[in-house]
Design an enzyme around this catalytic site. Structure first.
Site, PDB file in Angstrom:
ATOM      1  N   ARG A 114      -0.315  -8.396   6.731  1.00  7.31           N
ATOM      2  CA  ARG A 114      -0.929  -8.135   5.424  1.00  7.31           C
ATOM      3  C   ARG A 114      -0.360  -9.120   4.401  1.00  7.31           C
ATOM      4  O   ARG A 114       0.661  -9.759   4.657  1.00  7.31           O
ATOM      5  CB  ARG A 114      -0.695  -6.684   4.992  1.00  7.31           C
ATOM      6  CG  ARG A 114       0.769  -6.357   4.788  1.00  7.31           C
ATOM      7  CD  ARG A 114       0.954  -4.917   4.314  1.00  7.31           C
ATOM      8  NE  ARG A 114       2.369  -4.591   4.263  1.00  7.31           N
ATOM      9  CZ  ARG A 114       2.847  -3.396   3.972  1.00  7.31           C
ATOM     10  NH1 ARG A 114       2.027  -2.398   3.698  1.00  7.31           N
ATOM     11  NH2 ARG A 114       4.140  -3.180   3.936  1.00  7.31           N
ATOM     12  N   ASN A 152      -1.790  -3.636  -3.622  1.00  9.89           N
ATOM     13  CA  ASN A 152      -0.642  -2.829  -3.197  1.00  9.89           C
ATOM     14  C   ASN A 152       0.599  -3.699  -3.246  1.00  9.89           C
ATOM     15  O   ASN A 152       0.634  -4.770  -2.614  1.00  9.89           O
ATOM     16  CB  ASN A 152      -0.831  -2.305  -1.767  1.00  9.89           C
ATOM     17  CG  ASN A 152       0.245  -1.302  -1.393  1.00  9.89           C
ATOM     18  OD1 ASN A 152       0.292  -0.208  -1.941  1.00  9.89           O
ATOM     19  ND2 ASN A 152       1.143  -1.687  -0.502  1.00  9.89           N
ATOM     20  N   GLU A 153       1.562  -3.267  -4.018  1.00  5.79           N
ATOM     21  CA  GLU A 153       2.851  -3.972  -4.087  1.00  5.79           C
ATOM     22  C   GLU A 153       2.665  -5.490  -4.144  1.00  5.79           C
ATOM     23  O   GLU A 153       3.040  -6.223  -3.214  1.00  5.79           O
ATOM     24  CB  GLU A 153       3.738  -3.602  -2.896  1.00  5.79           C
ATOM     25  CG  GLU A 153       4.223  -2.173  -2.943  1.00  5.79           C
ATOM     26  CD  GLU A 153       5.249  -1.862  -1.853  1.00  5.79           C
ATOM     27  OE1 GLU A 153       5.347  -2.625  -0.874  1.00  5.79           O
ATOM     28  OE2 GLU A 153       5.959  -0.855  -1.992  1.00  5.79           O
ATOM     29  N   GLU A 311       5.118   5.753  -4.137  1.00  5.18           N
ATOM     30  CA  GLU A 311       5.561   5.860  -2.744  1.00  5.18           C
ATOM     31  C   GLU A 311       7.039   6.170  -2.692  1.00  5.18           C
ATOM     32  O   GLU A 311       7.828   5.589  -3.442  1.00  5.18           O
ATOM     33  CB  GLU A 311       5.386   4.526  -2.002  1.00  5.18           C
ATOM     34  CG  GLU A 311       3.984   4.119  -1.703  1.00  5.18           C
ATOM     35  CD  GLU A 311       3.955   2.782  -0.945  1.00  5.18           C
ATOM     36  OE1 GLU A 311       4.914   2.458  -0.226  1.00  5.18           O
ATOM     37  OE2 GLU A 311       2.960   2.058  -1.120  1.00  5.18           O
ATOM     38  N   TRP A 319      11.646  -0.355   8.377  1.00  3.71           N
ATOM     39  CA  TRP A 319      11.778  -1.799   8.127  1.00  3.71           C
ATOM     40  C   TRP A 319      13.216  -2.231   7.845  1.00  3.71           C
ATOM     41  O   TRP A 319      13.446  -3.336   7.401  1.00  3.71           O
ATOM     42  CB  TRP A 319      10.836  -2.230   6.998  1.00  3.71           C
ATOM     43  CG  TRP A 319      10.769  -1.283   5.832  1.00  3.71           C
ATOM     44  CD1 TRP A 319       9.836  -0.303   5.646  1.00  3.71           C
ATOM     45  CD2 TRP A 319      11.655  -1.206   4.703  1.00  3.71           C
ATOM     46  NE1 TRP A 319      10.081   0.375   4.475  1.00  3.71           N
ATOM     47  CE2 TRP A 319      11.194  -0.165   3.873  1.00  3.71           C
ATOM     48  CE3 TRP A 319      12.778  -1.920   4.301  1.00  3.71           C
ATOM     49  CZ2 TRP A 319      11.815   0.203   2.687  1.00  3.71           C
ATOM     50  CZ3 TRP A 319      13.412  -1.567   3.120  1.00  3.71           C
ATOM     51  CH2 TRP A 319      12.934  -0.515   2.324  1.00  3.71           C
ATOM     52  N   GLU A 359       3.620   0.298  11.481  1.00  4.16           N
ATOM     53  CA  GLU A 359       4.394   1.344  10.813  1.00  4.16           C
ATOM     54  C   GLU A 359       4.365   2.658  11.588  1.00  4.16           C
ATOM     55  O   GLU A 359       4.519   3.737  11.003  1.00  4.16           O
ATOM     56  CB  GLU A 359       3.908   1.497   9.378  1.00  4.16           C
ATOM     57  CG  GLU A 359       4.139   0.187   8.639  1.00  4.16           C
ATOM     58  CD  GLU A 359       3.878   0.242   7.159  1.00  4.16           C
ATOM     59  OE1 GLU A 359       4.707  -0.278   6.392  1.00  4.16           O
ATOM     60  OE2 GLU A 359       2.840   0.797   6.770  1.00  4.16           O
ATOM     61  N   HIS A 362       7.310   4.977  11.014  1.00  2.00           N
ATOM     62  CA  HIS A 362       7.647   5.347   9.628  1.00  2.00           C
ATOM     63  C   HIS A 362       7.392   6.844   9.452  1.00  2.00           C
ATOM     64  O   HIS A 362       6.394   7.375   9.927  1.00  2.00           O
ATOM     65  CB  HIS A 362       6.763   4.549   8.669  1.00  2.00           C
ATOM     66  CG  HIS A 362       7.259   4.508   7.260  1.00  2.00           C
ATOM     67  ND1 HIS A 362       7.259   5.623   6.445  1.00  2.00           N
ATOM     68  CD2 HIS A 362       7.773   3.500   6.529  1.00  2.00           C
ATOM     69  CE1 HIS A 362       7.748   5.273   5.253  1.00  2.00           C
ATOM     70  NE2 HIS A 362       8.072   3.996   5.283  1.00  2.00           N
TER      71      HIS A 362
END
Ligand code: GAL
Length: 671
Positions: A114, A152-153, A311, A319, A359, A362
């Site tokens: 991404r 996103n971020e 989040e 990570w 992920e 996660h």
């Protein structure tokens, strides 16, 4: 969140990133049932859905998103609908390979992950605005959509691209910054050094990998450019969304982390309707509660009031080298600590733990183990807690202490070729923040040009770079009667990263009443003894400098090492104020003793009198009541004087409230 476009979700919004496209539709009904059971009120959807929403260039397929939004609405759950622009599809890169980012060594970074795009790519920008516009047109009036989640971020994985397109964009940015005056750039960058003088704008490059260190001002301007370049993408998307849906608030999720420093959020925050943050614990941080508090205070300061926690995690992330799980009660304390610091929304990455993808390990609100799990029980419990805290929304905290936080100063401090490569801005700030956190003293973060007169105490733990106006603002505050404390290696350079000559600490010499003629950074293995008005056994590390007093009094001095007898901590009383200088990094107990004295002299009050060790006390003030948050990190529980109603249990509080061991109490204190 004192926005003209408020979030139309009642109380403290609760939810997480929701990626139903990763699951067969049979699962969605169960998602809805469990979200209702957990008290979820809003989920963040579509964040990485670009490949499904636009299967080929300009061809959209909204059928799945239509069903998801309808389903959410039917279940009374709002959507924070994302533009999916953080993850362009493979077809985009096949058509536009030039949009792939290039690192400073000239290597192309490929898709298959991404944020694999160059922030300056015109093709990316066109494609991002096209999908943002298509979403906005389709869903502007959808009753589920309560907020736009832009991208996103930003900058998480592609904060800087060094390709030729980025180089051209950097030159355009520089031409604007230096008003088309190439000599002004040469002078600002000091390019007479190492034969770097530029005769043509086209000669200028990003600070690509070189054998010796690149020009510091070039690097600093590059950081500024990279932040602005991503901000331009963010505001372009925001404008497209606003045009279609003028009343829906827009946010993008920030990342205040020790390890992420790419964006100057002081420039970003005013562009958003709602400021939001993503916060994750670092497994190797034994006191991550302090990190939560620091980032929450910074968010509240950036937002100028309440903000949104977009989040965090229910348990381990995936990570870090080893990903620590949260201990029982920790997730609840974390979430409520964010609320205490001003969060009006609590959200997780992510709703349902993934089976596939990078992920898959996660944590999530609904773990792989399903509802028969501790995490699920905690998630349901937290939903009830947040419901009980609904009235806290909109209240905010007042502080008597301000800490300087400046990304320019951070970037400049951490450039290579400093006297010490051991200086880390966020660590230096946290050093000073920690004793205040332990003492229960409320703190705001401010920029150097902030209005400081509403504070009693202003701290600049690390302000290596400061412009003349910022330095004058801090000095003026002390001259008018305020208390200022400045950390070592502050005021050293101006906004162009040029050393302020005449002795250290440059811009602050006069107000601090000290002058150093030479810096003596300490080796990582070196510890010096301190003597004077400090606790017995006081030590210092990291830094020292040879100071003469030019008006200040010595508070502590070095008792050994190359500067034996020289002042290490000083106190000056210019005009009606006080100005402290810490020319080294005292050990934590010594720093706590100094902070205690500085606060007392400045008349700073803690949130509650004599808070027991390990009890975090924070107060949010509302129109009709204050809300006292008490969080027990010690695991012992506590009894705290208070009167009102404890909101999590609904029980009246007469003289004191019990904070359960490892638990939280929130007392409504009527005005
Ligand atoms: C964030 C990101 C999420 C997810 C999360 C995992 O940085 O926004 O999409 O990757 O980290 O901790």
């Amino acid at each position: 969140m004192t926005s003209t476009r408020p979030l139309r979700v009642p109380g403290i919004a609760y939810g997480g990133d929701y990626n139903p496209e990763q699951w067969p539709e049979e699962v969605w009904a169960e998602d809805m049932r469990l979200m209702r059971e957990a008290g979820v009120t809003m989920v963040n959807v579509g964040i990485f859905s670009w490949a499904l929403l636009e299967p080929s260039e300009g061809v959209h397929d909204f059928t799945r998103m239509d069903r998801i939004l309808d389903l959410l609405h039917a279940n009374g759950i709002a959507a924070d609908l994302a533009t999916p622009t953080a993850a362009p599809p493979a077809w985009f890169f096949r058509a536009h390979p030039e949009a792939l980012p290039v690192d400073k060594d000239g290597r192309t970074l490929w898709y298959g992950s991404r944020q694999t795009f160059c922030p300056s790519s015109p093709a990316y920008r066109r494609a991002a605005l096209r999908i943002a516009d298509a979403l906005a047109q389709r869903y502007a009036d959808h009753p589920a959509v309560a907020m736009w989640h832009v991208h996103n971020e930003y900058g998480c994985h592609n904060a800087a691209c060094y390709c030729d397109t980025s180089a051209a964009a950097f030159r355009s940015w520089l031409r604007a910054r230096y008003a088309e005056d190439l000599d002004a750039l040469n002078n600002a960058w000091g390019t007479t050094f190492w034969s770097q003088w530029y005769y043509d704008w086209d000669e200028i490059l990003p600070p690509r990998a070189t054998g010796a260190p690149p020009n510091p001002t070039q690097q600093l301007d590059w950081r500024r450019f990279c932040s602005d370049e991503l901000l331009a993408l963010c505001t372009a998307e925001r404008d497209v969304l606003r045009q279609a849906a003028p009343r829906i608030p827009a946010t993008t999720n920030f990342m205040v982390l020790r390890t992420f420093d790419a964006l100057d959020y002081w420039r970003w925050a005013p562009e958003l309707d709602i400021v939001s943050n993503d916060h994750y614990l670092m497994s190797d941080d034994p006191e991550s509660d302090i990190d939560i508090a620091l980032s929450g205070d910074l968010m509240r300061s950036l937002a100028g009031g309440p903000w949104f926690l977009m989040e965090h995690s229910t348990g381990a992330v995936n990570w870090q080298p080893v990903n620590r799980a949260k201990v029982p009660g920790e997730m609840r304390r974390n979430a409520l600590a964010h609320v205490a610091r001003g969060a009006d929304g609590i959200s997780f990455f992510q709703w349902r733990a993934a089976k596939a993808g990078a992920e898959q390990w996660h944590s999530a609100m609904l773990p792989h183990a399903g509802t028969d799990s501790r995490i699920w029980q905690d998630v349901v419990h937290l939903g009830a807690d947040l419901k009980a805290l609904a009235e806290v929304r909109g209240s905010t905290a007042a502080a008597q202490v301000a800490i300087l936080w400046n990304w320019d100063a951070r970037w400049a401090l951490e450039l290579p070729s400093q006297p010490s490569g051991e200086l880390r801005f966020q660590d230096l700030v946290r050093d000073w923040y920690t004793p205040l956190w332990r003492a229960g003293v409320a703190v705001d973060f401010v920029r150097p040009d902030a209005d400081l007169d509403r504070y009693r105490l202003v701290l600049a733990p690390s302000l290596y770079l400061v412009d003349d106006a910022g330095a004058a603002n801090l000095a003026g505050f002390a001259e008018r009667g305020g208390t200022l404390a400045v950390g070592f290696h502050s005021g050293a350079v101006d906004q162009n990263c040029h050393v302020r000559p005449g002795g250290y600490p440059g811009a602050f010499r006069d107000i601090l009443g000290v002058r150093a003629d030479e810096l003596f950074p300490l080796l990582p293995s070196q510890t010096l003894q301190l003597a004077g008005q400090v606790p017995a056994g006081a030590t210092a590390t990291l830094w020292s400098e040879r100071i003469q007093l030019t008006g200040a009094e010595p508070v502590a001095s070095f008792a050994d090492g190359p500067l034996v007898g020289a002042p290490a901590v000083t106190r000056h009383t210019p005009a009606s104020g006080t100005a402290w200088y810490l020319a080294t990094r005292p050990d934590p107990a010594t720093l706590a003793a100094l902070m205690d004295r500085i606060c007392q002299e400045a008349g700073v009050q803690p949130v509650i009198d004599s808070s027991p060790d390990g009890l975090e006390a924070v107060r949010r003030s509302g129109t009709d009541a204050d809300y006292l948050f008490l969080i027990d990190h010690a695991g012992t529980g506590a009894q705290v004087p208070a009167t009102g109603v404890e909101l999590l249990t609904g029980k009246p509080v007469n003289e004191s409230v019990t904070v359960p061991a490892g638990g939280v109490a929130v007392v409504r204190e009527p005005h």
